[in-house]
Design a protein around this motif. Structure first.
Motif, mmCIF file in Angstrom:
data_model
loop_
_atom_site.group_PDB
_atom_site.id
_atom_site.type_symbol
_atom_site.label_atom_id
_atom_site.label_comp_id
_atom_site.label_asym_id
_atom_site.label_seq_id
_atom_site.Cartn_x
_atom_site.Cartn_y
_atom_site.Cartn_z
ATOM 1 N N HIS A 111 0.819 -1.208 0.000
ATOM 2 C CA HIS A 111 0.000 0.000 0.000
ATOM 3 C C HIS A 111 0.855 1.260 0.000
ATOM 4 O O HIS A 111 0.457 2.277 -0.572
ATOM 5 C CB HIS A 111 -0.932 -0.006 1.217
ATOM 6 N N HIS A 118 -3.826 4.038 -4.691
ATOM 7 C CA HIS A 118 -4.735 3.227 -3.885
ATOM 8 C C HIS A 118 -5.915 4.069 -3.414
ATOM 9 O O HIS A 118 -7.074 3.628 -3.445
ATOM 10 C CB HIS A 118 -3.973 2.657 -2.682
ATOM 11 N N ARG A 119 -5.640 5.288 -2.983
ATOM 12 C CA ARG A 119 -6.694 6.193 -2.537
ATOM 13 C C ARG A 119 -7.646 6.507 -3.687
ATOM 14 O O ARG A 119 -8.872 6.524 -3.514
ATOM 15 C CB ARG A 119 -6.073 7.481 -2.006
ATOM 16 N N TYR A 122 -9.845 3.230 -4.564
ATOM 17 C CA TYR A 122 -10.748 2.684 -3.558
ATOM 18 C C TYR A 122 -11.453 3.751 -2.727
ATOM 19 O O TYR A 122 -12.665 3.674 -2.518
ATOM 20 C CB TYR A 122 -9.989 1.710 -2.656
ATOM 21 N N GLU A 123 -10.722 4.753 -2.253
ATOM 22 C CA GLU A 123 -11.347 5.802 -1.466
ATOM 23 C C GLU A 123 -12.293 6.638 -2.319
ATOM 24 O O GLU A 123 -13.368 7.010 -1.882
ATOM 25 C CB GLU A 123 -10.273 6.709 -0.844
ATOM 26 N N GLU A 124 -11.874 6.952 -3.524
ATOM 27 C CA GLU A 124 -12.684 7.790 -4.413
ATOM 28 C C GLU A 124 -13.556 6.965 -5.352
ATOM 29 O O GLU A 124 -14.279 7.515 -6.185
ATOM 30 C CB GLU A 124 -11.783 8.734 -5.204
ATOM 31 N N HIS A 174 -8.139 -4.236 5.289
ATOM 32 C CA HIS A 174 -8.722 -2.992 5.801
ATOM 33 C C HIS A 174 -7.723 -2.188 6.627
ATOM 34 O O HIS A 174 -7.527 -0.992 6.388
ATOM 35 C CB HIS A 174 -9.958 -3.291 6.639
ATOM 36 N N HIS A 177 -4.572 -0.958 4.794
ATOM 37 C CA HIS A 177 -5.050 0.118 3.919
ATOM 38 C C HIS A 177 -5.215 1.415 4.712
ATOM 39 O O HIS A 177 -4.719 2.468 4.317
ATOM 40 C CB HIS A 177 -6.378 -0.308 3.295
ATOM 41 N N ARG A 178 -5.886 1.329 5.849
ATOM 42 C CA ARG A 178 -6.163 2.535 6.638
ATOM 43 C C ARG A 178 -4.868 3.150 7.187
ATOM 44 O O ARG A 178 -4.705 4.385 7.185
ATOM 45 C CB ARG A 178 -7.110 2.208 7.801
ATOM 46 N N ILE A 181 -3.247 4.867 4.009
ATOM 47 C CA ILE A 181 -4.040 5.927 3.408
ATOM 48 C C ILE A 181 -4.220 7.096 4.364
ATOM 49 O O ILE A 181 -4.248 8.254 3.949
ATOM 50 C CB ILE A 181 -5.411 5.391 2.944
ATOM 51 N N ASP A 182 -4.330 6.814 5.662
ATOM 52 C CA ASP A 182 -4.470 7.882 6.649
ATOM 53 C C ASP A 182 -3.144 8.580 6.935
ATOM 54 O O ASP A 182 -3.092 9.494 7.757
ATOM 55 C CB ASP A 182 -5.037 7.331 7.965
#
Length: 213
Positions: A111, A118-119, A122-124, A174, A177-178, A181-182
């Protein structure tokens, strides 16, 4: 979301062509991350890649095709790494804790490789529709294989293997990823890795399970 006509126009066969394509894809990651997908034009991508807009259009008719290529590459890298990690999980001579540390560490690094991409996917919610089924099939394959691997290990409690695998796969995906991404600080990221491993160990080695009434 990628639209119709989102496929490469030609495949890069020569080394120079392959380098050009990789330059375009890497530039697109940076442009989409910097400007967002809507403002991430092909002109900006070509400029960042150091190629003419005409050269870009030889391979990709539009930015949707570039996004599709990036998504395909990302999914392929993730699946290849996951298959490799399955072999680690099967290695009974390695402790479960060490195995989980390896798996979680590798997934964090995956990641971290392109967090912006990745953001975006999946996030968008920009993972191309045509590839969502591919991603779902890969997920189902991993759950089935992890279930088989868990059944081979004597240090994992007896339980519904597919249910165990479902929670292990989704928990790792999960939380790694968090954490990335965070944009968690390095110290928090390291602690988070340890917490995730501890959580998985407790789940996989608990001798009793709660049952709904």
């Amino acid at each position: 979301m990628a639209k119709s006509g989102a496929q490469p126009l030609k495949q890069p066969l020569q080394q120079r062509s392959r380098l050009t394509v990789q330059a375009i894809l890497q530039a697109a990651i940076h442009i989409f991350d910097e400007f967002g997908y809507a403002a991430g034009t092909t002109a900006r991508i070509a400029s960042r890649a150091g190629v003419s807009i005409g050269s870009l259009y030889q391979y990709y008719p539009n930015k949707d095709a570039i996004l599709t290529a990036l998504a395909e590459q990302h999914l392929a890298e993730g699946l290849a790494l996951s298959v490799q990690l399955l072999e680690t999980l099967r290695a009974s001579e390695q402790s479960l804790e060490s195995t989980l540390h390896d798996i979680v560490g590798h997934m964090i690094r995956l990641h971290e490789h392109n967090p912006g991409l990745h953001r975006l996917l999946y996030e968008e919610g920009l993972l191309p529709a045509a590839l969502r089924q591919t991603a779902k099939q890969a997920e189902q394959f991993l759950i089935a294989e992890v279930g088989r691997c868990l059944a081979l290990r004597s240090d994992v409690r007896q339980a519904d293997r597919q249910m165990q695998a479902y929670f292990v796969v989704h928990a790792i995906e999960h939380f790694t990823h968090r954490l990335v991404i965070d944009q968690a600080p390095a110290e928090f990221l390291q602690r988070g890795k340890g917490e995730l491993v501890d959580m998985l160990l407790c789940y996989l080695q608990a001798r009793t399970t709660s049952k709904s009434t």
